[in-house]
Design a protein around this motif. Structure first.
Motif, PDB file in Angstrom:
ATOM      1  N   PHE A   1      -2.826   1.234  -6.815  1.00 46.79           N
ATOM      2  CA  PHE A   1      -1.951   0.100  -6.542  1.00 46.79           C
ATOM      3  C   PHE A   1      -1.041   0.385  -5.350  1.00 46.79           C
ATOM      4  CE2 PHE A   1       1.859  -2.512  -7.101  1.00 46.79           C
ATOM      5  CZ  PHE A   1       1.263  -3.770  -7.142  1.00 46.79           C
TER       6      PHE A   1
ATOM      7  N   SER B   1      -6.555 -10.312  -3.108  1.00 55.25           N
ATOM      8  CA  SER B   1      -5.268 -10.398  -3.808  1.00 55.25           C
ATOM      9  C   SER B   1      -5.488 -10.297  -5.310  1.00 55.25           C
ATOM     10  CB  SER B   1      -4.564 -11.717  -3.475  1.00 55.25           C
ATOM     11  OG  SER B   1      -4.359 -11.849  -2.084  1.00 55.25           O
TER      12      SER B   1
ATOM     13  N   THR C   1       1.005  -9.963  -5.435  1.00 51.72           N
ATOM     14  CA  THR C   1       0.080  -9.050  -4.760  1.00 51.72           C
ATOM     15  C   THR C   1      -0.546  -9.630  -3.493  1.00 51.72           C
ATOM     16  OG1 THR C   1      -1.765  -9.787  -6.159  1.00 51.72           O
ATOM     17  CG2 THR C   1      -0.479  -7.905  -6.947  1.00 51.72           C
TER      18      THR C   1
ATOM     19  N   ARG D   1      -2.944   0.557  -1.960  1.00 49.86           N
ATOM     20  CA  ARG D   1      -3.803  -0.595  -1.676  1.00 49.86           C
ATOM     21  C   ARG D   1      -5.289  -0.244  -1.754  1.00 49.86           C
ATOM     22  NH1 ARG D   1      -6.942  -3.443   1.506  1.00 49.86           N
ATOM     23  NH2 ARG D   1      -6.680  -5.707   1.666  1.00 49.86           N
TER      24      ARG D   1
ATOM     25  N   MET E   1      -6.155  -6.706  -6.363  1.00 45.27           N
ATOM     26  CA  MET E   1      -4.934  -5.926  -6.532  1.00 45.27           C
ATOM     27  C   MET E   1      -4.196  -6.341  -7.806  1.00 45.27           C
ATOM     28  SD  MET E   1      -4.726  -3.602  -4.291  1.00 45.27           S
ATOM     29  CE  MET E   1      -3.042  -3.084  -4.625  1.00 45.27           C
ATOM     30  N   GLU E   2      -4.269  -7.615  -8.126  1.00 46.26           N
ATOM     31  CA  GLU E   2      -3.648  -8.093  -9.365  1.00 46.26           C
ATOM     32  C   GLU E   2      -4.333  -7.479 -10.585  1.00 46.26           C
ATOM     33  OE1 GLU E   2      -2.926 -12.356 -11.598  1.00 46.26           O
ATOM     34  OE2 GLU E   2      -2.993 -12.318  -9.410  1.00 46.26           O
TER      35      GLU E   2
ATOM     36  N   TYR F   1       6.880  -8.925 -10.417  1.00 43.56           N
ATOM     37  CA  TYR F   1       5.494  -9.285 -10.101  1.00 43.56           C
ATOM     38  C   TYR F   1       5.038 -10.537 -10.852  1.00 43.56           C
ATOM     39  CZ  TYR F   1       4.766  -5.255  -7.113  1.00 43.56           C
ATOM     40  OH  TYR F   1       4.844  -4.361  -6.072  1.00 43.56           O
TER      41      TYR F   1
END
Length: 447
Positions: free
Chosen positions: A321, A246, A49, A324, A249-250, A115
């Motif tokens: 997701f 980051s 991410t 963003r 987003m994870e 991922y």
């Protein structure tokens, strides 16, 4: 059985932004690159991410593995040129070990899932275990290529990944506190994120590396290049790998996969297009073929479909997701940790299911450690070779490294929807907003 080592009639090269050329001289290396299992790594991002924060970070596990191979090849060349073994047991480099080192370097990440680490946390997979399975299973093209060298060659390569291979020099090339894997990802990730933190002097470090009976050491006159590497690694973790956005987003990705798994377990996916490639993971009945079918693109396709799913949470998390919309966060510590249940409840009262819209995320790293035989995960310490041939551990001669030794650095963050930080026209929501804000100040949860 003697090993069949076939050389290419003419060296093949691959252009690379980090190493300029990646040189391939062995037929087995070229054949491994062309296997379907290795080509799959093109479809898995190296930094997961992080590309949502650093837009250039679109590089893949494929390019990283190629880079680790190239650094390992250069180490082998240096060792053979300057420290060739003269007699068995002298602690110098036996070039018969070259091919197993090169294959292990190339394949060390072949077991990474879609991922990468986020997927591992949800479905309890272990990429190193899967790497060893892919290498040793007769079902895979990789295994078939390796068995052309010798019948036991796949097990030899897998044992390097498992850290059980008898030659510590080979193991430490691929896995230690300063190895080909780390050196490539620091340089590569710095380049593609557009940052300079990871730019250490690779050429100098490779020059001062030397084999000894217990593994790999570094010449005394190269200590400052090694210091610089340790500091670069520290900076990359703090500034790039642990970046709060980051991780936001994870968290969204983690909650998205968790919601899909929960819906499947409660039979709520029967009336919608079944995510067939994920079913083995939901049911914990994963074969090698199942594992290798997944990549980042497959997951993104499911997320796109789920934006039309009747479940509002799955639909919303998929949208967040793909578009963003990271969760925001505030740092907490042991003094303010007791506020977290209260804050999670406020988020729930505001209309968000706290199971899927709140999370804690801890990111800590040990920049450098000394060997501790009693530790469950003891690390191979960095040894500096003195002029008389004696070894001394790095942190005892470097004040800079000593300042980082044994110190776990990072932070703990509480994640929640961004709307909890924004005033709304809805008076009821604003009451929750004001209640939430009582404990949030300057990106931290306060008393």
């Amino acid at each position: 059985m003697a090993e069949n080592i076939k050389m290419l009639p003419r060296e093949k090269v691959f252009r690379d932004p980090i190493h300029n050329y990646i040189h391939v001289q062995h037929q087995v290396i070229l054949d491994l690159i062309n296997t379907k299992e290795f080509q799959r790594l093109r479809r898995i991002k190296q930094l997961g991410t992080s590309s949502f924060t650093f837009q250039g970070a679109e590089h893949s596990r494929f390019t990283h593995c190629m880079g680790v191979y190239e650094i390992t090849r250069q180490i082998c060349d240096n060792f053979q040129r300057n420290y060739p073994s003269k007699k068995p047991g002298d602690g110098l480099w036996n070039d018969d070990e070259r091919l197993v080192a090169l294959c292990a370097a190339l394949l060390h990440d072949v077991g990474h899932g879609a991922y990468s680490h986020t997927f591992e946390h949800i479905f309890n997979t272990d990429h190193e275990m899967w790497t060893q399975k892919i290498i040793t299973s007769k079902e895979t093209e990789i295994n078939q290529v390796l068995r052309q060298v010798s019948e036991d060659f796949p097990e030899k390569v897998a044992s390097v990944i498992a850290h059980t291979y008898p030659n510590p020099q080979v193991v430490q090339m691929i896995s230690s506190q300063i190895d080909a894997d780390r050196m490539d990802y620091l340089l590569r990730d710095a380049y593609f994120t557009g940052t300079k933190y990871g730019m250490f002097d690779l050429t100098r470090i490779l020059r001062v590396m030397r084999p000894y009976k217990g593994g790999i050491a570094f010449d005394n006159d190269g200590m400052h290049a090694v210091e610089d590497y340790v500091l670069c690694r520290f900076q990359m973790y703090q500034q790039i790998y642990f970046h709060p956005v980051s991780r936001g987003m994870e968290v969204v990705l983690t909650k998205l996969l968790q919601r899909a798994k929960d819906l499947f377990e409660h039979n709520h996916m029967r009336d919608f297009e079944m995510p067939s490639l994920l079913v083995p993971f939901f049911e914990d009945k994963v074969t090698i073929d199942d594992y290798l079918l997944l990549d980042d693109g497959i997951l993104n396709t499911y997320f796109t479909l789920w934006q039309s799913y009747p479940d509002e949470i799955l639909k919303d998390l998929s949208y967040r997701f793909l578009s963003r919309k990271p969760f925001k966060s505030s740092e907490y510590d042991n003094k303010t940790k007791h506020f977290l249940p209260e804050l999670a409840q406020i988020v729930e009262n505001a209309g968000f299911d706290k199971k899927y819209y709140t999370a804690t995320n801890s990111s800590f790293d040990l920049p450098y450690d000394v060997y501790n035989p009693n530790s469950n995960k003891s690390r191979t310490q960095i040894e500096i070779m003195q002029d008389d041939g004696s070894l001394i551990e790095l942190s005892t001669v470097s004040r800079l490294v000593n300042a980082l030794t044994g110190k776990i650095l990072g932070d703990q963050r509480f994640y929640f929807p961004k709307s909890m930080l924004l005033k709304q026209t809805d008076d009821l929501f604003n009451n929750y907003y004001l209640e939430f804000q009582k404990h949030i100040h300057n990106d931290k949860i306060v008393m």
